[in-house]
Scaffold this motif. Structure first.
Motif, PDB file in Angstrom:
ATOM      1  N   LEU A   1      11.385   3.005   0.552  1.00 62.41           N
ATOM      2  CA  LEU A   1      12.611   3.274   0.140  1.00 62.41           C
ATOM      3  C   LEU A   1      13.009   2.079  -0.897  1.00 62.41           C
ATOM      4  O   LEU A   1      12.809   0.916  -0.080  1.00 62.41           O
ATOM      5  CB  LEU A   1      13.569   3.522   1.112  1.00 62.41           C
ATOM      6  N   TYR A   2      13.194   2.086  -1.836  1.00 58.90           N
ATOM      7  CA  TYR A   2      13.686   0.957  -2.773  1.00 58.90           C
ATOM      8  C   TYR A   2      15.087   0.756  -2.834  1.00 58.90           C
ATOM      9  O   TYR A   2      15.992   1.946  -3.117  1.00 58.90           O
ATOM     10  CB  TYR A   2      12.919   0.968  -4.270  1.00 58.90           C
TER      11      TYR A   2
ATOM     12  N   GLY B   1       0.762  -1.337  -0.123  1.00 58.15           N
ATOM     13  CA  GLY B   1      -0.288   0.001  -0.049  1.00 58.15           C
ATOM     14  C   GLY B   1       0.977   1.359   0.044  1.00 58.15           C
ATOM     15  O   GLY B   1       0.240   2.170   0.487  1.00 58.15           O
ATOM     16  N   TYR B   2       2.187   1.346  -0.234  1.00 56.00           N
ATOM     17  CA  TYR B   2       2.839   2.229  -0.317  1.00 56.00           C
ATOM     18  C   TYR B   2       2.648   3.224  -1.554  1.00 56.00           C
ATOM     19  O   TYR B   2       2.189   2.815  -2.681  1.00 56.00           O
ATOM     20  CB  TYR B   2       4.536   2.249  -0.575  1.00 56.00           C
ATOM     21  N   LYS B   3       2.221   4.649  -1.428  1.00 50.49           N
ATOM     22  CA  LYS B   3       1.752   5.342  -2.386  1.00 50.49           C
ATOM     23  C   LYS B   3       3.157   6.335  -3.013  1.00 50.49           C
ATOM     24  O   LYS B   3       3.121   6.657  -4.425  1.00 50.49           O
ATOM     25  CB  LYS B   3       0.767   6.532  -1.798  1.00 50.49           C
ATOM     26  N   SER B   4       4.074   6.235  -2.170  1.00 48.22           N
ATOM     27  CA  SER B   4       5.287   6.905  -2.782  1.00 48.22           C
ATOM     28  C   SER B   4       6.643   6.348  -2.473  1.00 48.22           C
ATOM     29  O   SER B   4       6.675   5.564  -1.534  1.00 48.22           O
ATOM     30  CB  SER B   4       5.337   8.455  -2.525  1.00 48.22           C
ATOM     31  N   VAL B   5       7.479   6.168  -3.388  1.00 51.61           N
ATOM     32  CA  VAL B   5       8.788   5.532  -3.297  1.00 51.61           C
ATOM     33  C   VAL B   5       9.997   5.995  -3.819  1.00 51.61           C
ATOM     34  O   VAL B   5       9.945   7.045  -4.708  1.00 51.61           O
ATOM     35  CB  VAL B   5       8.982   4.144  -3.930  1.00 51.61           C
ATOM     36  N   ALA B   6      10.931   6.370  -2.879  1.00 50.53           N
ATOM     37  CA  ALA B   6      12.211   6.816  -3.448  1.00 50.53           C
ATOM     38  C   ALA B   6      13.270   5.721  -3.595  1.00 50.53           C
ATOM     39  O   ALA B   6      12.972   4.478  -3.246  1.00 50.53           O
ATOM     40  CB  ALA B   6      12.985   7.801  -2.374  1.00 50.53           C
ATOM     41  N   ILE B   7      14.026   5.753  -5.031  1.00 49.34           N
ATOM     42  CA  ILE B   7      14.969   4.600  -5.238  1.00 49.34           C
ATOM     43  C   ILE B   7      16.219   5.201  -5.097  1.00 49.34           C
ATOM     44  O   ILE B   7      16.670   6.324  -5.635  1.00 49.34           O
ATOM     45  CB  ILE B   7      14.740   4.561  -6.925  1.00 49.34           C
ATOM     46  N   LEU B   8      17.072   4.143  -4.351  1.00 54.15           N
ATOM     47  CA  LEU B   8      18.488   4.277  -4.596  1.00 54.15           C
ATOM     48  C   LEU B   8      19.184   3.324  -5.244  1.00 54.15           C
ATOM     49  O   LEU B   8      18.724   2.090  -4.975  1.00 54.15           O
ATOM     50  CB  LEU B   8      19.010   4.286  -3.160  1.00 54.15           C
TER      51      LEU B   8
ATOM     52  N   ASN C   1      10.444   1.604   5.990  1.00 51.63           N
ATOM     53  CA  ASN C   1       9.788   0.587   4.921  1.00 51.63           C
ATOM     54  C   ASN C   1      10.703   0.703   3.619  1.00 51.63           C
ATOM     55  O   ASN C   1      10.935   1.738   3.114  1.00 51.63           O
ATOM     56  CB  ASN C   1       8.311   1.331   4.510  1.00 51.63           C
ATOM     57  N   MET C   2      11.199  -0.598   3.556  1.00 48.31           N
ATOM     58  CA  MET C   2      12.279  -0.604   2.589  1.00 48.31           C
ATOM     59  C   MET C   2      12.002  -1.861   1.686  1.00 48.31           C
ATOM     60  O   MET C   2      11.374  -3.000   2.155  1.00 48.31           O
ATOM     61  CB  MET C   2      13.631  -0.945   3.227  1.00 48.31           C
TER      62      MET C   2
END
Lengths: 317, 257, 422
Positions: free
Chosen positions: C230-231, C170-177, C254-255
């Motif tokens: 975070l991805y 249910g994540y609405k937004s994700v940042a990618i490293l 949340n990763m």
């Protein structure tokens, strides 16, 4: 038997390509005293330039102009020369140590740019889509490698002749004078910065030629090809062969590359399995020892520089 | 036209608060062997550097045959006809004596990158001419037997001769010599003086900086003396010997040092 | 600590090889077939990959070798230098006459080997770990000659499952490293597209370079969009550093992690207490009995879980290649071996396990002209026309002793999900 010949052809091709790059560095360091710590940037500019200009169009990056191969190769050399000219204008007024650091920085920046500028260079996955010239007529196998080796050897010979003529000419005399005492050369009406720039750009164009041939041979180049290791290898070849001597530069390239590959082969063949897992590290240590040994016991290299070129009595014309 | 081959006009230069040159105006008469003396710290080296382009003076100007050359780089000064030698000789020690000379002529065809390839014949012809000329100059300077020796392997006095020979290859009108007699054995000093005087007769102008009072008194005319950044004397050797101010300034400072 | 461990591994390995060689002589087999391996053994994570490949060779030799001959794996180091790798490959092909080449790991090394050594030389090349999409494109253009295979599922599967995890959570937004190399750049591009397809906002895509002393700037820019999760498309080294900075700057726990972070080192260095909400994805599938068998075998041999990157892939790559060699028979050419890969990874074939007994069983089936389904450490491996594997996937998380599976996605589920994204 054919296998051995086929491998030797392959080996000689890579060694000759590296020898061209070493000749370029020899002009800069051996003859002019310019410490280029970023050989790989100019080598890489040649490789990327050639493949971008001569490759087939790709969806995900620019280039793929499909130029006639010799033009693409010249373009790669020009790219290396242009990069050297910009770096040279900015840094050649600085003296040795600053030049070393800035060229090293340029090389790191170049690798990073190639790794990140996907639209230009294909990014980290490398630049694909280049067809080796004349592949249709010659196929992909042994015959191709033979023909390619001949072409590379001809270019190596041409580069060698070019540099020998150059260092034996008043231009070479000027370079040696500037290398030895810039102040004295200036007091005699010479302009060191202009000469250094000429030598730096010319040497870099030669490195670009080597890079272009390298990219052609593998039909591929990626940021992994332009890591600082290559700079180290090229330097090792020059130091062992003899800075200032073109024969030494070529010999050093063959010798070090042979040592590099033969030691890897021998370790894989004869070393116990525990050691095999450390072959890479062992090789680095060995090459390092060779360089240190050379610097300690024969700092002029295997082929020392020939210092006196013009004689008072005229030799054969 | 000005009769001064080389002149400075009101040169003033500070190193931080230290005034190294204070309104120095000198004239080196065409065809003269002018001597410049002064105790340590008098500003000789600063003046020399200001003239030869190593230093851009804070104020004032330098003229060469009447033309303003203030702050020009050493290579352009040489091309304009001002040659110099160094206090501690700077031969290109890994090159031969002959090559040290052959290097000098300006605008050599073979010095351009394309020269050895595109104008090969012209380059060779030029090289021959330059070699002949260099051998003549070496002969004149009594260095001919050493032509093929590495310049780093000859004696200190021979290096002084070599430096002068090298400068001659550029055929300058004015030659600056920085302590030519320092550290040279008397025989070679004799040769050097002989050559300087002969060149002077042929029309070359010399400005010689020298620490050795005797040398200057004997061979230079006129003599200019600097002390504490100022010109304290200008005149002939005879006048210099009779000048109490000069003797006091020079010998006094020397006694201090 | 790491050094000690690998030293011990090496000692054991050499003893084992010694024994295997004695066993080989005892069986009076006087022929030896060489295969080549070009792997980055001078890099810390490359060495276990080579040891795993060697382990497979030992087992196959124990089972009687390939086509009646003992296998000798000649291992060459690439030093992650394309020149060195290509030269080593050429030497193996021309001087040792190998028809099968395992490797390399980096795509930047595998690619020039493929274009200038194996394809021109008609030698089969099987890589455990090269992930670049460039290989797929090359194969589509018909330039690999069917000689190229890799057991590292293309980054597409990994990306799709990562996106599915985000959506399921249910994540609405994700940042990618992502790691700034070919694999990381591909992964980032793919997963960003997958997130977009699922309506998840990507707040930042930040490249992480190796070996920096600090990743504060990178992490700060990833934090800026205040994402739900975070991805992490990173390797343990820079992953540890970046995640530590991320947590210390107050980033969410949340990763979602790529399989490259499935490592004890990463878990220990970050701390399990911070990884409670971290879910990993992987293409390996412990659903199949032979995968458990691999873990058991590996533990028995090396005394630790196979948690380094690429170990199960290296295992399967070596085993499948040797099975294909067996199927092709004595003195087969690289082309012939490559042609048999389909017969040993046939979904309708007789299932065989990934160990010595499985190899022996496969030999019998193949001798009768049958086909086998290899059930390996990464599941039932199946290659598509480009030599790429599609594989089932798992979602996993860290536990006290290693990792634990959270969800299993069968091959069909994975394929269906990927199709739904398009």
């Amino acid at each position: 038997m054919i296998g051995v010949i086929s491998y030797l052809v392959f080996f000689a091709t890579v060694a000759s390509i590296l020898a061209i790059a070493v000749l370029g560095l020899n002009l800069q360091w051996g003859n002019t005293g310019l410490f280029n710590g970023g050989v790989v940037a100019f080598f890489g500019a040649g490789a990327y330039g050639t493949l971008l200009l001569g490759g087939t169009p790709q969806g995900d990056h620019i280039g793929g102009f499909g130029l006639f191969y010799p033009l693409a190769l010249l373009g790669g050399m020009a790219a290396a020369g242009l990069l050297a000219w910009v770096v040279g204008i900015l840094t050649l007024r600085l003296r040795h140590d600053y030049l070393a650091i800035s060229t090293f920085g340029v090389a790191v920046a170049f690798e990073n740019l190639m790794r990140n500028a996907e639209g230009l260079s294909g990014g980290a996955k490398g630049l694909r889509g280049f067809e080796r010239p004349m592949r249709e007529g010659l196929g992909d196998g042994f015959l191709y490698n033979i023909v390619f080796l001949v072409v590379v050897l001809l270019l190596l010979w041409a580069t060698y002749r070019f540099l020998e003529t150059l260092v034996g000419s008043p231009f070479g005399r000027l370079l040696r004078a500037i290398r030895e005492d810039e102040t004295a050369a200036r007091s005699l009406g010479k302009s060191p910065s202009r000469c250094r720039l000429t030598a730096f750009v010319t040497g870099s164009i030669i490195m670009g030629l080597a890079g272009g041939l390298y990219g052609t041979f593998y039909a591929f180049v990626s940021p992994q090809d332009v890591l600082p290791t290559l700079t180290f290898q090229i330097w090792a070849m020059l130091i062992v062969g003899g800075a200032g001597n073109n024969k030494g530069a070529v010999f050093g390239a063959f010798l070090i590359w042979a040592a590099w590959t033969v030691s890897g082969w021998a370790l894989s063949r004869f070393a116990p399995i525990e050691a095999q897992l450390y072959t890479g590290s062992i090789q680095y240590v060995m090459i390092g020892l060779v360089i240190v040994g050379m610097l300690l016991w024969r700092p002029q290299g295997l082929f020392p520089e020939r210092l006196v070129v013009s004689q008072s009595s005229r030799k054969k014309a | 036209m000005d009769e001064a081959a080389l002149a400075t006009h009101g040169l003033t230069h500070y190193f931080n608060a230290f005034r190294a040159l204070d309104d120095v105006s000198i004239k080196v008469r065409r065809g003269s062997i002018t001597g410049l003396i002064g105790p340590n710290g008098a500003g000789k080296t600063t003046l020399f550097n200001a003239i030869t382009g190593g230093l851009r003076p804070g104020r004032g100007k330098v003229t060469l045959a009447g033309l303003d050359v203030t702050g020009q780089t050493p290579d352009r000064l040489f091309a304009s006809g001002l040659g110099r030698t160094f206090q501690i000789p700077r031969p290109f020690s890994r090159m031969s004596v002959l090559e040290n000379l052959m290097l000098v002529p300006l605008s050599q065809i073979g010095e351009r990158l394309g020269g050895p390839f595109l104008s090969r014949h012209a380059m060779r012809v030029q090289e021959c001419t330059i070699r002949e000329h260099a051998l003549e100059v070496l002969d004149f300077m009594t260095l001919a037997p050493l032509a093929d020796h590495p310049a780093g392997k000859i004696s200190g006095g021979q290096m002084k001769l070599l430096e002068l020979a090298r400068v001659l290859m550029g055929d300058p009108q004015v030659i600056l010599l920085d302590e030519p007699a320092a550290g040279v054995n008397p025989t070679l000093t004799g040769t050097l003086i002989e050559k300087i005087e002969e060149l002077n007769r042929q029309g070359k102008t010399f400005l010689i900086i020298e620490h050795d009072m005797d040398f200057v008194m004997r061979h230079c005319d006129p003599i200019i003396a600097l002390a504490q950044g100022r010109v304290v004397f200008e005149g002939t050797a005879a006048e210099a010997q009779a000048d109490p101010v000069l003797l006091d300034a020079y010998l006094g400072a020397q006694a201090d040092a | 600590m790491m050094k000690q461990k690998s030293g011990r591994l090496a000692t054991k390995l050499s003893t084992a090889i010694g024994l295997a060689m004695i066993a080989g002589t005892a069986a009076a087999q006087d022929c030896t077939t060489r295969i080549g391996a070009v792997l980055p053994t001078s890099v810390d994570w490359g060495r276990p990959i080579a040891e795993t490949a060697q382990f497979v060779v030992e087992q196959v030799n124990e089972a009687g070798g390939v086509a009646g001959c003992q296998i000798e794996m000649v291992l060459r180091d690439t030093q992650v230098d394309p020149k060195v790798g290509v030269d080593a490959a050429k030497a193996l092909v021309e001087l040792d006459g190998v028809q099968l080449l395992l490797g390399a790991v980096s795509s930047g090394v595998s690619m020039p080997i493929l274009t200038s050594v194996t394809v021109p030389g008609n030698v089969m090349q099987m890589s455990c770990c090269s992930s670049s999409t460039a290989f797929t494109k090359l194969a589509e253009e018909g330039k690999t000659g069917g000689l190229w295979f890799r057991t590292f599922a293309t980054t597409g599967v990994q990306a799709a499952v990562g996106a599915k995890v985000a959506s399921d959570q249910g994540y609405k937004s994700v940042a990618i490293l992502y790691k700034n190399d070919d694999w990381g750049q591909d992964l980032n591009k793919l997963i960003a597209a997958d997130f977009a397809a699922l309506g998840i906002e990507v707040t930042a895509e930040v490249a992480i370079n190796d070996g920096q002393p600090s990743y504060r700037a990178e992490v700060t820019s990833a934090l800026a969009g205040n994402p739900d999760a975070l991805y992490l498309g990173l390797y343990p080294n820079e992953g540890t550093a970046a995640v530590r900075e991320w947590l210390s700057l107050g980033g969410t726990q949340n990763m979602i992690m790529a399989n490259s972070l499935k490592s004890d080192e990463f878990r220990e260095n970050v701390g399990l207490q911070y990884l409670g909400n971290a879910l990993g994805t992987d293409t390996a599938s412990p659903r199949v009995a032979s995968a458990d068998a691999f873990v058991a075998l590996y533990k028995e041999r090396f005394g630790g879980e196979p948690n380094g990157p690429g170990l199960s892939n290296s295992y399967d790559a070596t085993m499948i290649a040797l099975l294909a060699m067996e199927a092709a028979g004595k003195d087969a050419t690289g082309e012939q071996i490559a042609a048999e890969v389909a017969r040993v990874t046939d979904p309708n074939g007789t299932p065989v396990t990934a160990d010595a007994s499985g190899f022996a069983a496969a030999r019998d089936v193949l001798a009768e002209g049958g086909s086998v389904m290899y059930q390996g450490a990464t599941g039932n491996v199946r290659f598509d026309a480009n030599g790429d594997v599609s594989a089932p996937a798992v979602v996993w998380k860290f536990t006290e002793s290693g990792t634990e599976e959270v969800e299993y996605l069968s091959l069909t589920q994975v394929d269906d999900f990927i199709a739904s994204l398009k």
